[in-house]
Design an enzyme around this catalytic site. Structure first.
Site, PDB file in Angstrom:
ATOM      1  N   GLN A 181      44.481  72.418  47.791  1.00  0.00           N
ATOM      2  CA  GLN A 181      43.645  72.779  46.625  1.00  0.00           C
ATOM      3  C   GLN A 181      42.656  73.889  46.948  1.00  0.00           C
ATOM      4  O   GLN A 181      42.070  74.477  46.046  1.00  0.00           O
ATOM      5  CB  GLN A 181      42.924  71.544  46.078  1.00  0.00           C
ATOM      6  CG  GLN A 181      41.725  71.065  46.881  1.00  0.00           C
ATOM      7  CD  GLN A 181      42.098  70.276  48.137  1.00  0.00           C
ATOM      8  OE1 GLN A 181      43.249  69.911  48.317  1.00  0.00           O
ATOM      9  NE2 GLN A 181      41.130  70.009  49.000  1.00  0.00           N
ATOM     10  N   CYS A 186      39.051  51.721  45.632  1.00  0.00           N
ATOM     11  CA  CYS A 186      37.755  51.984  45.000  1.00  0.00           C
ATOM     12  C   CYS A 186      36.655  51.260  45.777  1.00  0.00           C
ATOM     13  O   CYS A 186      36.732  50.045  45.975  1.00  0.00           O
ATOM     14  CB  CYS A 186      37.781  51.518  43.548  1.00  0.00           C
ATOM     15  SG  CYS A 186      36.171  51.683  42.736  1.00  0.00           S
ATOM     16  N   LYS A 209      46.506  61.026  52.404  1.00  0.00           N
ATOM     17  CA  LYS A 209      47.352  62.226  52.306  1.00  0.00           C
ATOM     18  C   LYS A 209      47.568  62.835  53.688  1.00  0.00           C
ATOM     19  O   LYS A 209      48.691  63.161  54.059  1.00  0.00           O
ATOM     20  CB  LYS A 209      46.711  63.281  51.377  1.00  0.00           C
ATOM     21  CG  LYS A 209      46.477  62.801  49.961  1.00  0.00           C
ATOM     22  CD  LYS A 209      45.927  63.901  49.081  1.00  0.00           C
ATOM     23  CE  LYS A 209      44.591  64.448  49.548  1.00  0.00           C
ATOM     24  NZ  LYS A 209      43.507  63.436  49.528  1.00  0.00           N
ATOM     25  N   ASP A 227      47.846  71.424  54.676  1.00  0.00           N
ATOM     26  CA  ASP A 227      46.891  70.406  54.219  1.00  0.00           C
ATOM     27  C   ASP A 227      45.813  71.056  53.356  1.00  0.00           C
ATOM     28  O   ASP A 227      45.622  72.272  53.404  1.00  0.00           O
ATOM     29  CB  ASP A 227      46.250  69.703  55.428  1.00  0.00           C
ATOM     30  CG  ASP A 227      45.689  68.325  55.048  1.00  0.00           C
ATOM     31  OD1 ASP A 227      45.959  67.851  53.932  1.00  0.00           O
ATOM     32  OD2 ASP A 227      44.981  67.714  55.890  1.00  0.00           O
ATOM     33  N   GLU A 228      45.115  70.249  52.563  1.00  0.00           N
ATOM     34  CA  GLU A 228      44.011  70.709  51.706  1.00  0.00           C
ATOM     35  C   GLU A 228      44.437  71.894  50.843  1.00  0.00           C
ATOM     36  O   GLU A 228      43.724  72.893  50.716  1.00  0.00           O
ATOM     37  CB  GLU A 228      42.779  71.075  52.558  1.00  0.00           C
ATOM     38  CG  GLU A 228      42.276  69.957  53.454  1.00  0.00           C
ATOM     39  CD  GLU A 228      41.655  68.776  52.685  1.00  0.00           C
ATOM     40  OE1 GLU A 228      41.547  68.835  51.446  1.00  0.00           O
ATOM     41  OE2 GLU A 228      41.302  67.788  53.341  1.00  0.00           O
TER      42      GLU A 228
HETATM   43  P1  ADP Z   1      43.034  61.871  52.692  1.00  0.00           P
HETATM   44  O1  ADP Z   1      43.774  62.954  53.459  1.00  0.00           O
HETATM   45  O2  ADP Z   1      43.747  61.453  51.439  1.00  0.00           O
HETATM   46  O3  ADP Z   1      41.580  62.204  52.449  1.00  0.00           O
HETATM   47  P2  ADP Z   1      43.183  60.430  55.180  1.00  0.00           P
HETATM   48  O4  ADP Z   1      44.639  60.392  55.554  1.00  0.00           O
HETATM   49  O5  ADP Z   1      42.332  61.468  55.858  1.00  0.00           O
HETATM   50  O6  ADP Z   1      43.035  60.533  53.601  1.00  0.00           O
HETATM   51  O7  ADP Z   1      42.502  59.031  55.485  1.00  0.00           O
HETATM   52  C1  ADP Z   1      43.027  57.796  55.048  1.00  0.00           C
HETATM   53  C2  ADP Z   1      42.276  56.689  55.784  1.00  0.00           C
HETATM   54  O8  ADP Z   1      40.914  56.662  55.346  1.00  0.00           O
HETATM   55  C3  ADP Z   1      42.757  55.285  55.521  1.00  0.00           C
HETATM   56  O9  ADP Z   1      43.877  54.924  56.310  1.00  0.00           O
HETATM   57  C4  ADP Z   1      41.537  54.446  55.905  1.00  0.00           C
HETATM   58  O10 ADP Z   1      41.517  54.218  57.294  1.00  0.00           O
HETATM   59  C5  ADP Z   1      40.368  55.375  55.606  1.00  0.00           C
HETATM   60  N1  ADP Z   1      39.578  55.051  54.417  1.00  0.00           N
HETATM   61  C6  ADP Z   1      38.234  55.209  54.331  1.00  0.00           C
HETATM   62  N2  ADP Z   1      37.783  54.868  53.096  1.00  0.00           N
HETATM   63  C7  ADP Z   1      38.862  54.489  52.371  1.00  0.00           C
HETATM   64  C8  ADP Z   1      39.049  54.051  51.009  1.00  0.00           C
HETATM   65  N3  ADP Z   1      38.031  53.939  50.152  1.00  0.00           N
HETATM   66  N4  ADP Z   1      40.297  53.745  50.606  1.00  0.00           N
HETATM   67  C9  ADP Z   1      41.328  53.844  51.467  1.00  0.00           C
HETATM   68  N5  ADP Z   1      41.220  54.263  52.757  1.00  0.00           N
HETATM   69  C10 ADP Z   1      40.007  54.580  53.213  1.00  0.00           C
HETATM   70 ZN    ZN Z   2      36.504  50.625  40.662  1.00  0.00          ZN
END
Ligand code: ADP
Ligand code: ZN
Length: 191
Positions: free
Chosen positions: A92, A146, A23, A89-90
């Site tokens: 929620q 996952c 995100k 961002d964030e």
């Molecule tokens: P969010 O804002 O949805 O928490 P971010 O944009 O901060 O996500 O981070 C996405 C990145 O996190 C991915 O591009 C990858 O490098 C890393 N990542 C770490 N764990 C995972 C996971 N289980 N699935 C997908 N990406 C992951």
């Molecule tokens: Zn699973």
């Protein structure tokens, strides 16, 4: 994907999904493109989220963009007046007044891009994201991977036993899981 050409009307975009689904990366990508287009951009995140930085949105892949920490949605309204594009961002972590604030800003001709968790750690819709989805013009649902089985993951697994809805943390207490691997532990009240 978003092929937006209209110039003078506002709208709301929501990017939602579990933690680690990209995100923040997607939000940063859209905001950078707005900056390249020389639009006036204002970027906000809730004060509560100081995990990696107080004045940047930072993705789990270490991409970052400067942002202003705010403690209320009223502050967003005040500080976004001169902006053409607004990133949040964030989302929620804000209360339900965020919906009205985003509507008002979009009605006044601004493009609002909101990122946030659509489900809490138990898999329940996480307000105010469901309400924002209802009024948004554009919706993107991002999925993580996952960590148990490698399938697309729509849920956020909390690894600690805290039962509060909001517990700020990252890879230390949360991981991405699919609906099959996601578990909610029964939290028993202390005696
Ligand atoms: P969010 O804002 O949805 O928490 P971010 O944009 O901060 O996500 O981070 C996405 C990145 O996190 C991915 O591009 C990858 O490098 C890393 N990542 C770490 N764990 C995972 C996971 N289980 N699935 C997908 N990406 C992951
Ligand atoms: Zn699973």
């Amino acid at each position: 994907m978003l092929n937006i050409v209209h110039k003078d009307i506002g709208w709301i975009e929501v990017i939602c999904g579990p933690m680690f689904s990209g995100k923040s990366e997607e939000l940063i990508r859209r905001l950078r493109r707005a900056e390249i287009a020389k639009l006036r951009v204002a970027i906000f995140k809730p004060q509560i989220d100081d995990r990696y930085s107080t004045n940047h949105i930072v993705s789990h892949s270490s991409q970052r963009i400067a942002s202003t920490p705010v403690s209320s949605t009223t502050e967003i309204l005040e500080k976004a007046q001169d902006a053409q594009v607004i990133g949040i961002d964030e989302a929620q972590f804000f209360d339900s007044s965020l919906v009205q604030v985003c509507q008002q800003l979009a009605d006044s001709g601004k493009r609002i891009i909101i990122a946030g968790l659509d489900q809490d750690y138990t898999g329940k819709p996480f307000e105010p994201i469901p309400q924002l989805l209802a009024v948004a013009e554009y919706i993107t649902k991002t999925l993580a991977i996952c960590v148990k089985c490698g399938n697309p993951a729509g849920r956020t697994q909390r690894l600690s036993k805290d039962s509060a809805r909001v517990v700020v943390g990252a890879g230390d207490i949360y991981e991405a899981r699919c609906r099959f691997c996601h578990e909610v532990f029964e939290v028993k009240p202390e005696k």
